[in-house]
Design a protein around this motif. Structure first.
Motif, PDB file in Angstrom:
ATOM      1  N   ARG A   1      -2.001  12.013  -9.318  1.00 25.48           N
ATOM      2  CA  ARG A   1      -3.383  11.651  -9.662  1.00 25.48           C
ATOM      3  C   ARG A   1      -3.857  10.386  -8.940  1.00 25.48           C
ATOM      4  O   ARG A   1      -4.854   9.794  -9.314  1.00 25.48           O
ATOM      5  CB  ARG A   1      -3.512  11.493 -11.169  1.00 25.48           C
ATOM      6  CG  ARG A   1      -3.193  12.812 -11.906  1.00 25.48           C
ATOM      7  CD  ARG A   1      -3.408  12.722 -13.381  1.00 25.48           C
ATOM      8  NE  ARG A   1      -4.762  12.342 -13.732  1.00 25.48           N
ATOM      9  CZ  ARG A   1      -5.768  13.184 -13.959  1.00 25.48           C
ATOM     10  NH1 ARG A   1      -5.559  14.474 -13.838  1.00 25.48           N
ATOM     11  NH2 ARG A   1      -6.952  12.736 -14.302  1.00 25.48           N
ATOM     12  N   LEU A   2      -3.125   9.999  -7.899  1.00 24.03           N
ATOM     13  CA  LEU A   2      -3.503   8.829  -7.101  1.00 24.03           C
ATOM     14  C   LEU A   2      -4.927   8.948  -6.581  1.00 24.03           C
ATOM     15  O   LEU A   2      -5.332  10.013  -6.109  1.00 24.03           O
ATOM     16  CB  LEU A   2      -2.578   8.729  -5.877  1.00 24.03           C
ATOM     17  CG  LEU A   2      -1.430   7.762  -5.921  1.00 24.03           C
ATOM     18  CD1 LEU A   2      -0.523   7.976  -4.720  1.00 24.03           C
ATOM     19  CD2 LEU A   2      -1.880   6.347  -6.006  1.00 24.03           C
ATOM     20  N   GLN A   3      -5.653   7.841  -6.642  1.00 22.40           N
ATOM     21  CA  GLN A   3      -7.002   7.781  -6.086  1.00 22.40           C
ATOM     22  C   GLN A   3      -7.106   6.534  -5.205  1.00 22.40           C
ATOM     23  O   GLN A   3      -6.395   5.546  -5.439  1.00 22.40           O
ATOM     24  CB  GLN A   3      -8.036   7.678  -7.196  1.00 22.40           C
ATOM     25  CG  GLN A   3      -8.129   8.908  -8.084  1.00 22.40           C
ATOM     26  CD  GLN A   3      -9.241   8.728  -9.094  1.00 22.40           C
ATOM     27  OE1 GLN A   3     -10.395   8.542  -8.737  1.00 22.40           O
ATOM     28  NE2 GLN A   3      -8.882   8.764 -10.375  1.00 22.40           N
ATOM     29  N   PRO A   4      -8.009   6.557  -4.226  1.00 23.09           N
ATOM     30  CA  PRO A   4      -8.187   5.364  -3.398  1.00 23.09           C
ATOM     31  C   PRO A   4      -8.451   4.131  -4.269  1.00 23.09           C
ATOM     32  O   PRO A   4      -9.199   4.184  -5.243  1.00 23.09           O
ATOM     33  CB  PRO A   4      -9.408   5.712  -2.540  1.00 23.09           C
ATOM     34  CG  PRO A   4      -9.336   7.210  -2.428  1.00 23.09           C
ATOM     35  CD  PRO A   4      -8.860   7.668  -3.785  1.00 23.09           C
ATOM     36  N   GLY A   5      -7.791   3.036  -3.914  1.00 26.39           N
ATOM     37  CA  GLY A   5      -7.914   1.789  -4.668  1.00 26.39           C
ATOM     38  C   GLY A   5      -6.798   1.583  -5.677  1.00 26.39           C
ATOM     39  O   GLY A   5      -6.610   0.470  -6.167  1.00 26.39           O
ATOM     40  N   ASP A   6      -6.047   2.641  -6.009  1.00 27.90           N
ATOM     41  CA  ASP A   6      -4.913   2.492  -6.913  1.00 27.90           C
ATOM     42  C   ASP A   6      -3.802   1.735  -6.184  1.00 27.90           C
ATOM     43  O   ASP A   6      -3.824   1.578  -4.960  1.00 27.90           O
ATOM     44  CB  ASP A   6      -4.400   3.851  -7.392  1.00 27.90           C
ATOM     45  CG  ASP A   6      -5.321   4.508  -8.415  1.00 27.90           C
ATOM     46  OD1 ASP A   6      -6.161   3.807  -9.016  1.00 27.90           O
ATOM     47  OD2 ASP A   6      -5.201   5.737  -8.608  1.00 27.90           O
ATOM     48  N   LEU A   7      -2.823   1.291  -6.926  1.00 31.84           N
ATOM     49  CA  LEU A   7      -1.737   0.490  -6.381  1.00 31.84           C
ATOM     50  C   LEU A   7      -0.446   1.297  -6.341  1.00 31.84           C
ATOM     51  O   LEU A   7      -0.158   2.053  -7.265  1.00 31.84           O
ATOM     52  CB  LEU A   7      -1.536  -0.764  -7.240  1.00 31.84           C
ATOM     53  CG  LEU A   7      -2.784  -1.635  -7.395  1.00 31.84           C
ATOM     54  CD1 LEU A   7      -2.524  -2.752  -8.400  1.00 31.84           C
ATOM     55  CD2 LEU A   7      -3.214  -2.201  -6.054  1.00 31.84           C
ATOM     56  N   VAL A   8       0.301   1.133  -5.275  1.00 29.29           N
ATOM     57  CA  VAL A   8       1.609   1.780  -5.152  1.00 29.29           C
ATOM     58  C   VAL A   8       2.669   0.680  -5.120  1.00 29.29           C
ATOM     59  O   VAL A   8       2.487  -0.351  -4.475  1.00 29.29           O
ATOM     60  CB  VAL A   8       1.692   2.692  -3.915  1.00 29.29           C
ATOM     61  CG1 VAL A   8       0.832   3.934  -4.119  1.00 29.29           C
ATOM     62  CG2 VAL A   8       1.267   1.974  -2.643  1.00 29.29           C
ATOM     63  N   PHE A   9       3.747   0.910  -5.860  1.00 29.56           N
ATOM     64  CA  PHE A   9       4.802  -0.087  -6.013  1.00 29.56           C
ATOM     65  C   PHE A   9       6.124   0.473  -5.503  1.00 29.56           C
ATOM     66  O   PHE A   9       6.416   1.657  -5.689  1.00 29.56           O
ATOM     67  CB  PHE A   9       4.944  -0.494  -7.482  1.00 29.56           C
ATOM     68  CG  PHE A   9       3.712  -1.156  -8.025  1.00 29.56           C
ATOM     69  CD1 PHE A   9       3.476  -2.510  -7.826  1.00 29.56           C
ATOM     70  CD2 PHE A   9       2.775  -0.416  -8.732  1.00 29.56           C
ATOM     71  CE1 PHE A   9       2.333  -3.120  -8.326  1.00 29.56           C
ATOM     72  CE2 PHE A   9       1.629  -1.014  -9.230  1.00 29.56           C
ATOM     73  CZ  PHE A   9       1.405  -2.371  -9.028  1.00 29.56           C
ATOM     74  N   PHE A  10       6.916  -0.419  -4.910  1.00 22.28           N
ATOM     75  CA  PHE A  10       8.181  -0.029  -4.315  1.00 22.28           C
ATOM     76  C   PHE A  10       9.277  -1.006  -4.732  1.00 22.28           C
ATOM     77  O   PHE A  10       9.015  -2.175  -5.002  1.00 22.28           O
ATOM     78  CB  PHE A  10       8.062  -0.050  -2.782  1.00 22.28           C
ATOM     79  CG  PHE A  10       6.974   0.841  -2.266  1.00 22.28           C
ATOM     80  CD1 PHE A  10       7.221   2.170  -1.974  1.00 22.28           C
ATOM     81  CD2 PHE A  10       5.685   0.351  -2.088  1.00 22.28           C
ATOM     82  CE1 PHE A  10       6.206   2.994  -1.511  1.00 22.28           C
ATOM     83  CE2 PHE A  10       4.669   1.158  -1.628  1.00 22.28           C
ATOM     84  CZ  PHE A  10       4.924   2.490  -1.337  1.00 22.28           C
ATOM     85  N   ASN A  11      10.502  -0.500  -4.743  1.00 23.06           N
ATOM     86  CA  ASN A  11      11.690  -1.314  -4.971  1.00 23.06           C
ATOM     87  C   ASN A  11      12.381  -1.443  -3.616  1.00 23.06           C
ATOM     88  O   ASN A  11      13.188  -0.606  -3.244  1.00 23.06           O
ATOM     89  CB  ASN A  11      12.601  -0.640  -5.994  1.00 23.06           C
ATOM     90  CG  ASN A  11      13.867  -1.426  -6.250  1.00 23.06           C
ATOM     91  OD1 ASN A  11      14.293  -2.231  -5.438  1.00 23.06           O
ATOM     92  ND2 ASN A  11      14.488  -1.165  -7.385  1.00 23.06           N
ATOM     93  N   THR A  12      12.034  -2.500  -2.876  1.00 21.48           N
ATOM     94  CA  THR A  12      12.575  -2.668  -1.529  1.00 21.48           C
ATOM     95  C   THR A  12      13.682  -3.708  -1.443  1.00 21.48           C
ATOM     96  O   THR A  12      14.345  -3.809  -0.426  1.00 21.48           O
ATOM     97  CB  THR A  12      11.456  -3.067  -0.540  1.00 21.48           C
ATOM     98  OG1 THR A  12      10.852  -4.272  -1.000  1.00 21.48           O
ATOM     99  CG2 THR A  12      10.420  -1.960  -0.423  1.00 21.48           C
ATOM    100  N   LEU A  13      13.859  -4.483  -2.492  1.00 14.97           N
ATOM    101  CA  LEU A  13      14.862  -5.553  -2.467  1.00 14.97           C
ATOM    102  C   LEU A  13      15.921  -5.384  -3.552  1.00 14.97           C
ATOM    103  O   LEU A  13      16.578  -6.353  -3.934  1.00 14.97           O
ATOM    104  CB  LEU A  13      14.170  -6.919  -2.652  1.00 14.97           C
ATOM    105  CG  LEU A  13      13.139  -7.299  -1.597  1.00 14.97           C
ATOM    106  CD1 LEU A  13      12.436  -8.588  -1.991  1.00 14.97           C
ATOM    107  CD2 LEU A  13      13.796  -7.429  -0.231  1.00 14.97           C
ATOM    108  N   GLY A  14      16.052  -4.166  -4.072  1.00 16.47           N
ATOM    109  CA  GLY A  14      17.010  -3.934  -5.138  1.00 16.47           C
ATOM    110  C   GLY A  14      16.523  -4.439  -6.485  1.00 16.47           C
ATOM    111  O   GLY A  14      17.323  -4.607  -7.402  1.00 16.47           O
ATOM    112  N   LYS A  15      15.236  -4.698  -6.595  1.00 15.93           N
ATOM    113  CA  LYS A  15      14.655  -5.093  -7.883  1.00 15.93           C
ATOM    114  C   LYS A  15      13.284  -4.443  -8.013  1.00 15.93           C
ATOM    115  O   LYS A  15      12.572  -4.248  -7.020  1.00 15.93           O
ATOM    116  CB  LYS A  15      14.568  -6.617  -8.020  1.00 15.93           C
ATOM    117  CG  LYS A  15      13.652  -7.293  -7.042  1.00 15.93           C
ATOM    118  CD  LYS A  15      13.633  -8.793  -7.282  1.00 15.93           C
ATOM    119  CE  LYS A  15      12.594  -9.431  -6.367  1.00 15.93           C
ATOM    120  NZ  LYS A  15      12.394 -10.824  -6.661  1.00 15.93           N
TER     121      LYS A  15
END
Length: 161
Positions: A100-114
């Motif tokens: 249900r992602l829409q433009p302007g929403d935020l995406v989060f990632f675990n890139t540092l093991g946290k």
């Protein structure tokens, strides 16, 4: 500036035809930004393409880190004050299903093991804008990129329903 093809043209047309008024927020006590501001968020973010990365940076002249980019964009586009901290912004956002992602929403990632160690602003068509790393620049990446697929964590929104 990089050309994003149909996505950019569509967003530009939407920005010209869409509403520009509506309530503004000076601080977030809960994610309730008027959804009419999604296009402003995306266009403001795209205007910052190729700005230098700088750890701790939160202004175009000094450069951006990932949360500084998001903080600046939401302040400039919606007059919404956000913390300069990915985990805190994640805590303020309302969870959204990836489908249900829409433009302007935020995406989060675990890139540092946290959890919530990297973030970006979703643009549409599987693309998001982010300030990825030292020596880099603000750029558009895709959620299909193997690196981001491997580190994908969650989606959130600051927009009201």
């Amino acid at each position: 500036m990089r050309v994003l093809g149909a996505l950019t043209i569509s967003l530009l047309l939407s920005a010209c035809a869409g509403p520009s008024g509506g309530p503004r927020h000076s601080a977030i006590t809960g994610p309730q930004i008027d959804p009419a501001h999604r296009t402003e968020v995306v266009m403001t973010a795209l205007s910052l393409l190729e700005t230098q990365y700088r750890y701790g940076g939160s202004r175009p002249v000094q450069g951006f880190d990932c949360s500084g980019l998001v903080q600046y964009v939401f302040d400039a586009a919606t007059e919404t004050a956000l913390p300069h901290n990915t985990a805190q912004i994640a805590g303020l956002s309302r969870p959204v299903a990836r489908s249900r992602l829409q433009p302007g929403d935020l995406v989060f990632f675990n890139t540092l093991g946290k959890p919530n160690s990297h973030m970006g602003i979703y643009l549409g068509d599987g693309r998001f804008i982010n300030a990825p790393s030292t020596g880099g620049q603000v750029r558009v990446d895709t959620l299909d990129n193997p690196y981001y697929q491997r580190h994908f964590q969650s989606v959130g929104t600051l927009f009201g329903s």
